[in-house]
Design a protein around this motif. Structure first.
Motif, PDB file in Angstrom:
ATOM      1  N   ARG A   1      43.107 -10.182  26.929  1.00  0.00           N
ATOM      2  CA  ARG A   1      43.210 -11.621  27.202  1.00  0.00           C
ATOM      3  C   ARG A   1      42.678 -11.977  28.587  1.00  0.00           C
ATOM      4  O   ARG A   1      42.170 -13.076  28.810  1.00  0.00           O
ATOM      5  CB  ARG A   1      44.670 -12.066  27.078  1.00  0.00           C
ATOM      6  CG  ARG A   1      45.219 -12.006  25.645  1.00  0.00           C
ATOM      7  CD  ARG A   1      46.568 -12.688  25.540  1.00  0.00           C
ATOM      8  NE  ARG A   1      47.098 -12.603  24.183  1.00  0.00           N
ATOM      9  CZ  ARG A   1      47.970 -11.692  23.777  1.00  0.00           C
ATOM     10  NH1 ARG A   1      48.429 -10.788  24.637  1.00  0.00           N
ATOM     11  NH2 ARG A   1      48.404 -11.685  22.536  1.00  0.00           N
ATOM     12  N   GLN A   2      42.798 -11.035  29.515  1.00  0.00           N
ATOM     13  CA  GLN A   2      42.323 -11.281  30.876  1.00  0.00           C
ATOM     14  C   GLN A   2      40.834 -11.010  31.035  1.00  0.00           C
ATOM     15  O   GLN A   2      40.276 -11.158  32.113  1.00  0.00           O
ATOM     16  CB  GLN A   2      43.118 -10.413  31.860  1.00  0.00           C
ATOM     17  CG  GLN A   2      44.581 -10.819  31.991  1.00  0.00           C
ATOM     18  CD  GLN A   2      45.444  -9.756  32.666  1.00  0.00           C
ATOM     19  OE1 GLN A   2      44.932  -8.760  33.181  1.00  0.00           O
ATOM     20  NE2 GLN A   2      46.752  -9.949  32.643  1.00  0.00           N
TER      21      GLN A   2
ATOM     22  N   ALA B   1      46.799  -5.521  25.213  1.00  0.00           N
ATOM     23  CA  ALA B   1      46.571  -6.900  24.776  1.00  0.00           C
ATOM     24  C   ALA B   1      46.388  -7.817  25.979  1.00  0.00           C
ATOM     25  O   ALA B   1      45.516  -8.702  25.974  1.00  0.00           O
ATOM     26  CB  ALA B   1      47.741  -7.376  23.915  1.00  0.00           C
ATOM     27  N   ALA B   2      47.189  -7.589  27.006  1.00  0.00           N
ATOM     28  CA  ALA B   2      47.078  -8.407  28.225  1.00  0.00           C
ATOM     29  C   ALA B   2      45.709  -8.209  28.871  1.00  0.00           C
ATOM     30  O   ALA B   2      45.087  -9.158  29.355  1.00  0.00           O
ATOM     31  CB  ALA B   2      48.193  -8.046  29.196  1.00  0.00           C
TER      32      ALA B   2
ATOM     33  N   SER C   1      41.236 -13.869  17.631  1.00  0.00           N
ATOM     34  CA  SER C   1      40.078 -14.580  18.188  1.00  0.00           C
ATOM     35  C   SER C   1      39.239 -13.690  19.100  1.00  0.00           C
ATOM     36  O   SER C   1      38.117 -14.046  19.468  1.00  0.00           O
ATOM     37  CB  SER C   1      40.547 -15.811  18.971  1.00  0.00           C
ATOM     38  OG  SER C   1      41.362 -15.433  20.076  1.00  0.00           O
ATOM     39  N   GLU C   2      39.789 -12.514  19.455  1.00  0.00           N
ATOM     40  CA  GLU C   2      39.106 -11.621  20.387  1.00  0.00           C
ATOM     41  C   GLU C   2      38.477 -10.405  19.716  1.00  0.00           C
ATOM     42  O   GLU C   2      37.689  -9.688  20.330  1.00  0.00           O
ATOM     43  CB  GLU C   2      40.107 -11.112  21.449  1.00  0.00           C
ATOM     44  CG  GLU C   2      40.901 -12.180  22.156  1.00  0.00           C
ATOM     45  CD  GLU C   2      40.095 -12.918  23.201  1.00  0.00           C
ATOM     46  OE1 GLU C   2      38.979 -12.463  23.520  1.00  0.00           O
ATOM     47  OE2 GLU C   2      40.582 -13.945  23.708  1.00  0.00           O
TER      48      GLU C   2
ATOM     49  N   LEU D   1      45.522 -11.082  18.451  1.00  0.00           N
ATOM     50  CA  LEU D   1      44.240 -11.106  19.163  1.00  0.00           C
ATOM     51  C   LEU D   1      43.077 -11.401  18.219  1.00  0.00           C
ATOM     52  O   LEU D   1      41.942 -11.036  18.498  1.00  0.00           O
ATOM     53  CB  LEU D   1      44.012  -9.756  19.863  1.00  0.00           C
ATOM     54  CG  LEU D   1      44.996  -9.389  20.970  1.00  0.00           C
ATOM     55  CD1 LEU D   1      44.813  -7.928  21.377  1.00  0.00           C
ATOM     56  CD2 LEU D   1      44.811 -10.294  22.191  1.00  0.00           C
TER      57      LEU D   1
END
Length: 254
Positions: A80-81, A76-77, A101-102, A99
């Motif tokens: 986000r990165q 997940a990190a 939105s991703e 997540l």
């Protein structure tokens, strides 16, 4: 005669060069058609997904599947990165839902359950969750941020069992490794992970009434450069071919 010879030479050259040009075009097209999908997947899927990737490539010529395995919280990190990837498969819906939105719409492709892994032969005679609170045991758990760590904490809390782990690991494979190497007497892992090390550890079953069910959702990533292929791979994970591989590895039906 000279004039005629001069006019036919370019025609011969064109005929001779045509196949070469066609060959270059074919090679270029072949290269353009090839796609490499990067799939971020929970560590507990390591073994079965390597098989799944090979099976997928056989039926989808031109597509290569690369996996990056880690704890779901680490994956997940990475998302986000902005790490370049095409699809994500986590070991819990909580991580995936965070997540939204991703990702595209997630689909649960498998389920799993917990078990207690002990040193081979279970020399400490561990019979169930309650024994993990014993002071003579070295117990290792996954960190609370890791799905298997969260599931483990849940089942222990429900049974009012207090465990003081000697370490908290970043993923389920690290927990399994500690036990198989003799660095811990016991640990809570997924049944599928314990199965991969059945020659190195012994398992103690956690009854269904005390257990937790882990859901594995899969979704394509909106940042993917190969959206169509990523969606196709995610859909394939629910097909009979993929499900047979997951069942054989010990995962339960979604």
């Amino acid at each position: 005669m000279t004039h005629r010879k001069f006019r036919t030479l370019p025609l011969v050259a064109v005929v001779l060069l045509a196949p070469l040009a066609a060959g270059c075009d074919d090679k270029g097209d072949s290269k353009a058609e090839g796609k490499t999908l990067t799939v971020l997947a929970a560590a507990s899927l390591t073994d079965v997904f390597k098989q799944a990737g090979a099976a997928y490539e056989k039926t989808h010529p031109g597509t290569t599947v690369k996996f990056s395995f880690a704890g779901s919280q680490e994956l997940a990190a990475q998302v986000r990165q902005g790490a370049p990837a095409d699809a994500l498969v986590t070991a819990d819906t909580t991580t995936m839902d965070a997540l939204k939105s991703e990702t595209g719409t997630p689909t649960v492709i498998a389920k799993n359950r917990l078990t207690i892994a002990t040193a081979k032969g279970n020399p400490k005679d561990i019979k169930g969750l309650a024994d993990l609170s014993r002071s003579d045991l070295k117990v290792v758990l996954a960190a609370p941020a890791v799905p298997v760590g969260r599931y483990g904490a849940k089942v222990l809390d429900q049974q009012h069992v207090t465990v003081k782990p000697v370490s908290q690991e970043p993923n389920v494979r690290a927990v399994l490794s500690k036990v198989s190497l003799g660095e811990a007497d016991a640990g809570i892992v997924y049944t599928t992970d314990a199965h991969t090390a059945k020659d190195k550890v012994t398992t103690v079953t956690i009854p269904d009434a005390q257990n937790a069910v882990a859901d594995y959702p899969a979704a394509s990533l909106k940042s993917s450069r190969h959206t169509k292929e990523a969606d196709e791979f995610v859909k394939w994970l629910s097909t009979d071919d993929a499900q047979q591989l997951l069942r054989a590895a010990g995962f339960q039906q979604p």
